[in-house]
Design an enzyme around this catalytic site. Structure first.
Site, PDB file in Angstrom:
ATOM      1  N   GLU A  92       0.817  -1.210   0.000  1.00 51.44           N
ATOM      2  CA  GLU A  92       0.000   0.000   0.000  1.00 51.44           C
ATOM      3  C   GLU A  92       0.843   1.248   0.000  1.00 51.44           C
ATOM      4  OE1 GLU A  92      -3.145  -1.870   3.101  1.00 51.44           O
ATOM      5  OE2 GLU A  92      -2.324   0.112   3.432  1.00 51.44           O
ATOM      6  N   CYS A 110       3.185   8.545   1.388  1.00 47.55           N
ATOM      7  CA  CYS A 110       3.580   7.631   2.457  1.00 47.55           C
ATOM      8  C   CYS A 110       3.932   6.297   1.798  1.00 47.55           C
ATOM      9  CB  CYS A 110       2.386   7.499   3.406  1.00 47.55           C
ATOM     10  SG  CYS A 110       2.611   6.267   4.680  1.00 47.55           S
ATOM     11  N   CYS A 117       5.452  -7.074   7.989  1.00 49.46           N
ATOM     12  CA  CYS A 117       6.425  -6.544   8.949  1.00 49.46           C
ATOM     13  C   CYS A 117       6.641  -7.580  10.045  1.00 49.46           C
ATOM     14  CB  CYS A 117       5.909  -5.243   9.563  1.00 49.46           C
ATOM     15  SG  CYS A 117       7.091  -4.513  10.717  1.00 49.46           S
ATOM     16  N   CYS A 121       3.367  -5.237  15.792  1.00 48.46           N
ATOM     17  CA  CYS A 121       2.749  -4.379  16.812  1.00 48.46           C
ATOM     18  C   CYS A 121       1.259  -4.716  16.966  1.00 48.46           C
ATOM     19  CB  CYS A 121       2.918  -2.915  16.446  1.00 48.46           C
ATOM     20  SG  CYS A 121       4.641  -2.440  16.349  1.00 48.46           S
ATOM     21  N   CYS A 124      -1.415  -2.737  14.773  1.00 45.52           N
ATOM     22  CA  CYS A 124      -1.092  -2.443  13.379  1.00 45.52           C
ATOM     23  C   CYS A 124      -1.537  -3.555  12.443  1.00 45.52           C
ATOM     24  CB  CYS A 124       0.409  -2.220  13.261  1.00 45.52           C
ATOM     25  SG  CYS A 124       0.968  -2.062  11.561  1.00 45.52           S
ATOM     26  N   CYS A 342      -1.751   2.114   8.107  1.00 42.18           N
ATOM     27  CA  CYS A 342      -0.898   1.177   7.380  1.00 42.18           C
ATOM     28  C   CYS A 342      -1.408  -0.253   7.436  1.00 42.18           C
ATOM     29  CB  CYS A 342       0.553   1.331   7.842  1.00 42.18           C
ATOM     30  SG  CYS A 342       1.151   0.280   9.135  1.00 42.18           S
TER      31      CYS A 342
END
Ligand code: SAH
Ligand code: SF4
Length: 353
Positions: A92, A110, A117, A121, A124, A342
């Site tokens: 994205e 962005c 990832c 987290c 997220c 995100c």
């Protein structure tokens, strides 16, 4: 012979390649400008390079633009893109606040730096998906080039002026590629985006913050702090177990000592953590640190159980920090009606398959 991704090449690398295949040096310049400044997506568009030379070049260099799978436009003008990469993975990328920004002359993109990832987290959407792979330089730069190409179809003068590395992935865990992408964005024959108009956001990879200080590319640094309490941060950002707050803050102090640059500390505020105790702990942690706190209301992601705070809570929280002498601002969220936080679009889109 190895085929190299054209969009990830520096001007010097192109000069070497042109020499190797017997082309004049100025071809490298032309090539660099077509790709990095004019954002073309095909060899055919490179009008001043003859057919024969293009063919020789394409035997050494690959040009794969990203495929736009989906675009969403928010009421506030934010545009969110879902791009498909060569191997079918999707990432994205967000052009913030396009409509309003036109008058202010600021066009911020962005960008993502990884597919997924590894940090994971708790709040997220990207973290929930796990880690797939690092993006190449060409894929990082390609996001900005392809958005530029897309918007220029309706607005030929369009120029991206600011970049934030706040999309999917942890930029400091894909360090070399991110730094090379920054140099390409900054190049005078490319998009010519000032170093100070780019910001790397990190969840707190302490040794890499120190490396960034010594490489000192003059870009901005944002640290996703979110809380001043180790026990809470361990739960929110698992990276905190490896680099707890004392190590992270030591790295931040080293960063400001070397670069003299002010760090932005991001704090995502939830209905639960917007307390006086938390604000006071933050003020203590940041005492003496050359920094600025940016409060972001958390963008609720399905499956994380987090709730947005109300405006009053954020105001009170900010007041405690201000009273303690901490510089603070609260970010107006962009594109919340299109889930622009995100990882949210990729997740929603994959859910449809
Ligand atoms: N990995 C880097 C950069 C990408 S995330 C980092 O963590 O800093 C960019 C920012 O979005 C970070 O500050 C992150 O904490 C924040 N973020 C992620 N999910 C969010 C959510 N649901 N609501 C608000 N902020 C979020
Ligand atoms: Fe990774 Fe940043 Fe999301 Fe954490 S907030 S999982 S570090 S992308």
């Amino acid at each position: 012979m190895e085929i190299i991704e054209l969009r990830g090449c520096s001007d010097d690398e192109l000069i070497v390649i042109c020499q190797e295949i017997g082309l004049k040096r100025f071809r490298a310049n032309q090539l660099f400008q077509w790709v990095q400044q004019k954002a073309v997506r095909t060899w055919e568009e490179m009008k001043n390079i003859g057919e024969r030379d293009r063919q020789v070049l394409s035997s050494r260099l690959s040009l794969y633009p990203l495929e736009k799978v989906r675009e969403q436009r928010s009421k506030d003008g934010t545009r969110k893109y879902l791009f498909r990469l060569g191997d079918g993975e999707t990432i994205e990328c967000v052009l913030m606040d396009y409509a309003r920004a036109r008058s202010r002359d600021r066009q911020t993109v962005c960008v993502s730096t990884q597919v997924g990832c590894a940090v994971g987290c708790a709040f997220c959407a990207t973290g929930l998906e796990g880690f797939r792979r690092n993006l190449s330089v060409a894929e990082i730069v390609g996001q900005v080039l392809d958005i530029t190409h897309d918007v220029r179809k309706e607005d030929p003068e369009f120029q991206v002026t600011n970049i934030v590395f706040m999309g999917m992935g942890e930029p400091l865990l894909n360090y070399d590629q991110v730094l090379k992408a920054i140099r390409l964005f900054n190049h005078g024959q490319g998009l010519n985006i000032g170093m100070r108009r780019m910001t790397i956001s990190t969840c707190g990879v302490a040794p890499k913050i120190i490396q960034l200080a010594s490489d000192n590319p003059q870009v901005g640094l944002a640290v996703s702090l979110h809380t001043a309490q180790d026990e809470v941060r361990n739960q929110l950002i698992p990276m905190n177990r490896r680099y707890p707050l004392d190590q992270l803050m030591a790295a931040c102090r080293e960063y400001t000592r070397v670069t003299h640059r002010r760090i932005t500390f991001e704090v995502a505020v939830t209905a639960e953590n917007a307390t006086r105790e938390e604000a006071e702990a933050l003020a203590r942690l940041l005492d003496g640190q050359f920094g600025h706190v940016n409060l972001i209301p958390v963008n609720p992601v399905v499956g994380t159980g987090m709730e947005r705070p109300n405006l009053e809570q954020i105001k009170k929280f900010a007041q405690v920090l201000e009273d303690a002498g901490v510089s603070v601002s609260s970010r107006e969220e962009r594109g919340t009606d299109i889930d622009a936080a995100c990882g949210q679009l990729r997740r929603e889109w994959e859910g449809e398959l």
